[in-house]
Write a protein that holds these residues in place. Structure first.
Motif, PDB file in Angstrom:
ATOM      1  N   ALA A 278       0.829  -1.203   0.000  1.00  0.00           N
ATOM      2  CA  ALA A 278       0.000   0.000   0.000  1.00  0.00           C
ATOM      3  C   ALA A 278       0.869   1.260   0.000  1.00  0.00           C
ATOM      4  O   ALA A 278       0.562   2.243  -0.691  1.00  0.00           O
ATOM      5  N   THR A 279       1.960   1.224   0.748  1.00  0.00           N
ATOM      6  CA  THR A 279       2.891   2.357   0.776  1.00  0.00           C
ATOM      7  C   THR A 279       3.602   2.505  -0.563  1.00  0.00           C
ATOM      8  O   THR A 279       3.746   3.616  -1.094  1.00  0.00           O
ATOM      9  N   ARG A 280       4.046   1.378  -1.123  1.00  0.00           N
ATOM     10  CA  ARG A 280       4.768   1.411  -2.400  1.00  0.00           C
ATOM     11  C   ARG A 280       3.876   1.952  -3.508  1.00  0.00           C
ATOM     12  O   ARG A 280       4.348   2.688  -4.404  1.00  0.00           O
ATOM     13  N   TRP A 281       2.584   1.616  -3.479  1.00  0.00           N
ATOM     14  CA  TRP A 281       1.657   2.101  -4.506  1.00  0.00           C
ATOM     15  C   TRP A 281       1.637   3.630  -4.517  1.00  0.00           C
ATOM     16  O   TRP A 281       1.639   4.252  -5.582  1.00  0.00           O
ATOM     17  N   VAL A 282       1.658   4.239  -3.344  1.00  0.00           N
ATOM     18  CA  VAL A 282       1.671   5.704  -3.268  1.00  0.00           C
ATOM     19  C   VAL A 282       3.029   6.248  -3.693  1.00  0.00           C
ATOM     20  O   VAL A 282       3.119   7.188  -4.494  1.00  0.00           O
ATOM     21  N   LEU A 283       4.109   5.660  -3.192  1.00  0.00           N
ATOM     22  CA  LEU A 283       5.450   6.156  -3.513  1.00  0.00           C
ATOM     23  C   LEU A 283       5.776   6.055  -4.996  1.00  0.00           C
ATOM     24  O   LEU A 283       6.585   6.838  -5.511  1.00  0.00           O
ATOM     25  N   ASP A 284       5.167   5.103  -5.692  1.00  0.00           N
ATOM     26  CA  ASP A 284       5.465   4.923  -7.114  1.00  0.00           C
ATOM     27  C   ASP A 284       4.834   5.982  -8.004  1.00  0.00           C
ATOM     28  O   ASP A 284       5.075   5.994  -9.215  1.00  0.00           O
ATOM     29  N   HIS A 285       4.015   6.874  -7.442  1.00  0.00           N
ATOM     30  CA  HIS A 285       3.493   8.011  -8.216  1.00  0.00           C
ATOM     31  C   HIS A 285       4.555   9.112  -8.232  1.00  0.00           C
ATOM     32  O   HIS A 285       5.053   9.519  -7.171  1.00  0.00           O
ATOM     33  N   ASP A 286       4.886   9.595  -9.407  1.00  0.00           N
ATOM     34  CA  ASP A 286       6.035  10.502  -9.526  1.00  0.00           C
ATOM     35  C   ASP A 286       5.817  11.878  -8.914  1.00  0.00           C
ATOM     36  O   ASP A 286       6.777  12.635  -8.737  1.00  0.00           O
ATOM     37  N   PHE A 287       4.595  12.228  -8.568  1.00  0.00           N
ATOM     38  CA  PHE A 287       4.341  13.526  -7.936  1.00  0.00           C
ATOM     39  C   PHE A 287       4.363  13.428  -6.407  1.00  0.00           C
ATOM     40  O   PHE A 287       4.148  14.425  -5.717  1.00  0.00           O
ATOM     41  N   VAL A 288       4.613  12.246  -5.889  1.00  0.00           N
ATOM     42  CA  VAL A 288       4.704  12.030  -4.442  1.00  0.00           C
ATOM     43  C   VAL A 288       6.165  12.048  -4.021  1.00  0.00           C
ATOM     44  O   VAL A 288       6.992  11.301  -4.566  1.00  0.00           O
ATOM     45  N   ALA A 289       6.485  12.889  -3.035  1.00  0.00           N
ATOM     46  CA  ALA A 289       7.840  12.904  -2.488  1.00  0.00           C
ATOM     47  C   ALA A 289       7.978  11.873  -1.376  1.00  0.00           C
ATOM     48  O   ALA A 289       8.881  11.042  -1.403  1.00  0.00           O
ATOM     49  N   CYS A 290       7.056  11.928  -0.409  1.00  0.00           N
ATOM     50  CA  CYS A 290       7.197  11.100   0.789  1.00  0.00           C
ATOM     51  C   CYS A 290       5.835  10.654   1.304  1.00  0.00           C
ATOM     52  O   CYS A 290       4.825  11.341   1.110  1.00  0.00           O
ATOM     53  N   VAL A 291       5.850   9.536   1.995  1.00  0.00           N
ATOM     54  CA  VAL A 291       4.708   9.067   2.758  1.00  0.00           C
ATOM     55  C   VAL A 291       4.999   9.321   4.227  1.00  0.00           C
ATOM     56  O   VAL A 291       6.088   9.008   4.719  1.00  0.00           O
ATOM     57  N   ILE A 292       4.036   9.920   4.928  1.00  0.00           N
ATOM     58  CA  ILE A 292       4.167  10.134   6.366  1.00  0.00           C
ATOM     59  C   ILE A 292       3.407   9.014   7.077  1.00  0.00           C
ATOM     60  O   ILE A 292       2.192   8.896   6.926  1.00  0.00           O
ATOM     61  N   VAL A 293       4.127   8.194   7.805  1.00  0.00           N
ATOM     62  CA  VAL A 293       3.523   7.067   8.519  1.00  0.00           C
ATOM     63  C   VAL A 293       3.404   7.430   9.992  1.00  0.00           C
ATOM     64  O   VAL A 293       4.415   7.670  10.669  1.00  0.00           O
ATOM     65  N   GLY A 294       2.191   7.505  10.474  1.00  0.00           N
ATOM     66  CA  GLY A 294       1.969   7.837  11.872  1.00  0.00           C
ATOM     67  C   GLY A 294       2.497   6.750  12.793  1.00  0.00           C
ATOM     68  O   GLY A 294       2.294   5.562  12.544  1.00  0.00           O
ATOM     69  N   VAL A 295       3.165   7.166  13.856  1.00  0.00           N
ATOM     70  CA  VAL A 295       3.765   6.224  14.804  1.00  0.00           C
ATOM     71  C   VAL A 295       3.234   6.520  16.202  1.00  0.00           C
ATOM     72  O   VAL A 295       3.280   7.676  16.657  1.00  0.00           O
ATOM     73  N   ARG A 296       2.736   5.492  16.865  1.00  0.00           N
ATOM     74  CA  ARG A 296       2.303   5.633  18.259  1.00  0.00           C
ATOM     75  C   ARG A 296       3.527   5.417  19.151  1.00  0.00           C
ATOM     76  O   ARG A 296       3.749   4.337  19.680  1.00  0.00           O
ATOM     77  N   MET A 297       4.319   6.468  19.284  1.00  0.00           N
ATOM     78  CA  MET A 297       5.586   6.382  19.987  1.00  0.00           C
ATOM     79  C   MET A 297       5.405   5.850  21.407  1.00  0.00           C
ATOM     80  O   MET A 297       4.589   6.350  22.176  1.00  0.00           O
ATOM     81  N   GLY A 298       6.176   4.840  21.736  1.00  0.00           N
ATOM     82  CA  GLY A 298       6.119   4.248  23.059  1.00  0.00           C
ATOM     83  C   GLY A 298       4.979   3.267  23.247  1.00  0.00           C
ATOM     84  O   GLY A 298       4.853   2.650  24.309  1.00  0.00           O
ATOM     85  N   VAL A 299       4.143   3.099  22.211  1.00  0.00           N
ATOM     86  CA  VAL A 299       2.977   2.203  22.308  1.00  0.00           C
ATOM     87  C   VAL A 299       3.116   1.019  21.371  1.00  0.00           C
ATOM     88  O   VAL A 299       2.880  -0.132  21.746  1.00  0.00           O
ATOM     89  N   SER A 300       3.494   1.274  20.122  1.00  0.00           N
ATOM     90  CA  SER A 300       3.690   0.203  19.146  1.00  0.00           C
ATOM     91  C   SER A 300       4.851   0.570  18.243  1.00  0.00           C
ATOM     92  O   SER A 300       5.242   1.734  18.166  1.00  0.00           O
ATOM     93  N   ASP A 301       5.384  -0.437  17.554  1.00  0.00           N
ATOM     94  CA  ASP A 301       6.579  -0.207  16.733  1.00  0.00           C
ATOM     95  C   ASP A 301       6.510  -1.058  15.465  1.00  0.00           C
ATOM     96  O   ASP A 301       6.500  -2.281  15.529  1.00  0.00           O
ATOM     97  N   HIS A 302       6.425  -0.364  14.307  1.00  0.00           N
ATOM     98  CA  HIS A 302       6.394  -1.059  13.018  1.00  0.00           C
ATOM     99  C   HIS A 302       7.563  -0.615  12.141  1.00  0.00           C
ATOM    100  O   HIS A 302       7.490  -0.709  10.914  1.00  0.00           O
ATOM    101  N   SER A 303       8.630  -0.135  12.767  1.00  0.00           N
ATOM    102  CA  SER A 303       9.730   0.446  11.997  1.00  0.00           C
ATOM    103  C   SER A 303      10.367  -0.567  11.051  1.00  0.00           C
ATOM    104  O   SER A 303      10.705  -0.235   9.903  1.00  0.00           O
ATOM    105  N   GLU A 304      10.555  -1.798  11.502  1.00  0.00           N
ATOM    106  CA  GLU A 304      11.208  -2.795  10.646  1.00  0.00           C
ATOM    107  C   GLU A 304      10.321  -3.151   9.461  1.00  0.00           C
ATOM    108  O   GLU A 304      10.817  -3.306   8.336  1.00  0.00           O
ATOM    109  N   ASP A 305       9.023  -3.279   9.685  1.00  0.00           N
ATOM    110  CA  ASP A 305       8.133  -3.585   8.560  1.00  0.00           C
ATOM    111  C   ASP A 305       8.041  -2.408   7.602  1.00  0.00           C
ATOM    112  O   ASP A 305       8.080  -2.587   6.379  1.00  0.00           O
ATOM    113  N   ASN A 306       7.922  -1.180   8.138  1.00  0.00           N
ATOM    114  CA  ASN A 306       7.837  -0.004   7.271  1.00  0.00           C
ATOM    115  C   ASN A 306       9.046   0.095   6.354  1.00  0.00           C
ATOM    116  O   ASN A 306       8.944   0.537   5.207  1.00  0.00           O
TER     117      ASN A 306
END
Length: 348
Positions: A278-306
């Motif tokens: 789902a992230t790659r689909w957005v990033l593959d559009h040439d007018f997109v610079a970055c995806v901002i992924v919300g992080v619940r700091m101190g609650v959950s961690d998806h950094s390795e998967d992201n």
């Protein structure tokens, strides 16, 4: 703190004006409320360090309605051996009627700097609620002067401006704005209804949020029962995006079909997750610079998967598979229902 970074070799970077940023930015809006879960300051900053050490060197925040994110980020950045090695993207959001003067703008800039413990803002993003009040052009004129003369800001972006106003602003102040932060996902494809053309013509990129729909675009929800929209276990983001999925985009069965397609695509790319695709689909559009992924700091961690959203590109076969599901949805109606990007926050 250990400054050693274990960085994914496939990590992608992009220029936003003179800033070089990773194409996945850490979003801190979950710090605005305990509805996303709560944690201690120490635990939050330890998790910030973990993201930083993994190569996540840009954080998105705002003081007005993201709680203490600026303060926590500022404290974290000052604890690093080289505070300049991480980029803070903050915001100035004007929700209420305001008479714009240079003093008003200066006060906002000084407040951002004070909270972030810095004498310079890397990246200031500007939101204006009421389009009928065209003082947003005055505010941006002052921001241009602060960037070019006072040099208190490196780069300026927009937040939730529609295509018409973004085009107007870029034409009025050429070269001022480097980005517009708007929602964009497999569910909410409104940037494809004209904003993409403005980006190409004006040389502006999008920073996108809502790309994972509050976490619904993930393996966790594959083959899961339809949740209750009013469940107290849902976060505010999940409640927002579930409402769009069920009452705007389609229904739960079709959403499951989309998740299944994303899972099959991910499996073909070395076991990537639904969220990666789902992230790659957005990033593959040439007018997109970055995806901002919300992080619940101190609650959950998806950094390795992201991180696994880097290192692959969707094939034509992948895109066609996704498009076959999207064609069954009412996704193209969201522009009519919600208006252009950010319109949902301006509905009266």
């Amino acid at each position: 703190m250990n400054p050693t970074k274990k960085i994914n070799d496939n990590r992608e970077f992009i220029a936003l004006g003179t800033l070089i940023v990773p194409r996945i930015i850490v979003g801190l809006w979950q710090l605005s409320s305990q509805a996303w879960g709560s944690s201690s300051t120490g635990r939050i900053q330890r998790q910030m360090l973990k993201y930083y050490n993994a190569g996540y060197t840009a954080f998105d925040m705002v003081a007005d309605h993201y709680g203490s994110s600026e303060t926590l980020f500022g404290q974290f950045r000052q604890s690093l051996p080289d505070p300049r090695s991480v980029i803070g993207a903050t915001k100035w959001c004007v929700f209420q009627p305001t008479v714009i003067t240079r003093a008003v703008v200066d006060a906002q800039i000084e407040e951002r700097k004070e909270r972030m413990l810095t004498n310079h803002i890397d990246f200031l993003q500007f939101h204006w609620q009421d389009y009928e009040d065209r003082q947003y052009l005055d505010a941006l004129r002052h921001l241009q002067d602060i960037r070019d003369v006072a040099r208190s800001i490196t780069e300026v972006g927009l937040v939730n401006f529609d295509a018409i106003r973004m085009d107007e602003i870029c034409s009025t102040y050429p070269g001022l704005v480097v980005s517009n932060q708007v929602p964009f996902s497999l569910i909410d494809t409104r940037p494809l209804d004209g904003m993409d053309d403005v980006c190409h013509r004006q040389g502006v990129k999008l920073l996108t949020y809502g790309t994972l729909c509050g976490g619904f675009l993930s393996d966790k929800w594959l083959d899961a029962d339809e949740p209750d929209l009013y469940s107290t276990t849902l976060t505010p983001s999940q409640r927002k995006y579930l409402d769009i999925i069920l009452n705007g985009w389609g229904n739960w069965d079709l959403f499951q079909e989309l998740l299944t397609a994303l899972k099959e695509i991910g499996d073909r790319h070395g076991g990537r997750s639904v969220a990666n695709v789902a992230t790659r689909w957005v990033l593959d559009h040439d007018f997109v610079a970055c995806v901002i992924v919300g992080v619940r700091m101190g609650v959950s961690d998806h950094s390795e998967d992201n991180d696994k959203a880097y290192g692959f590109t969707l094939s034509k076969e992948d895109m066609n598979k996704i498009e076959r599901v999207l064609d069954k949805s009412r996704g193209k109606d969201l522009y009519r229902i919600l208006g252009d990007c950010g319109g949902e926050y301006r509905m009266k």
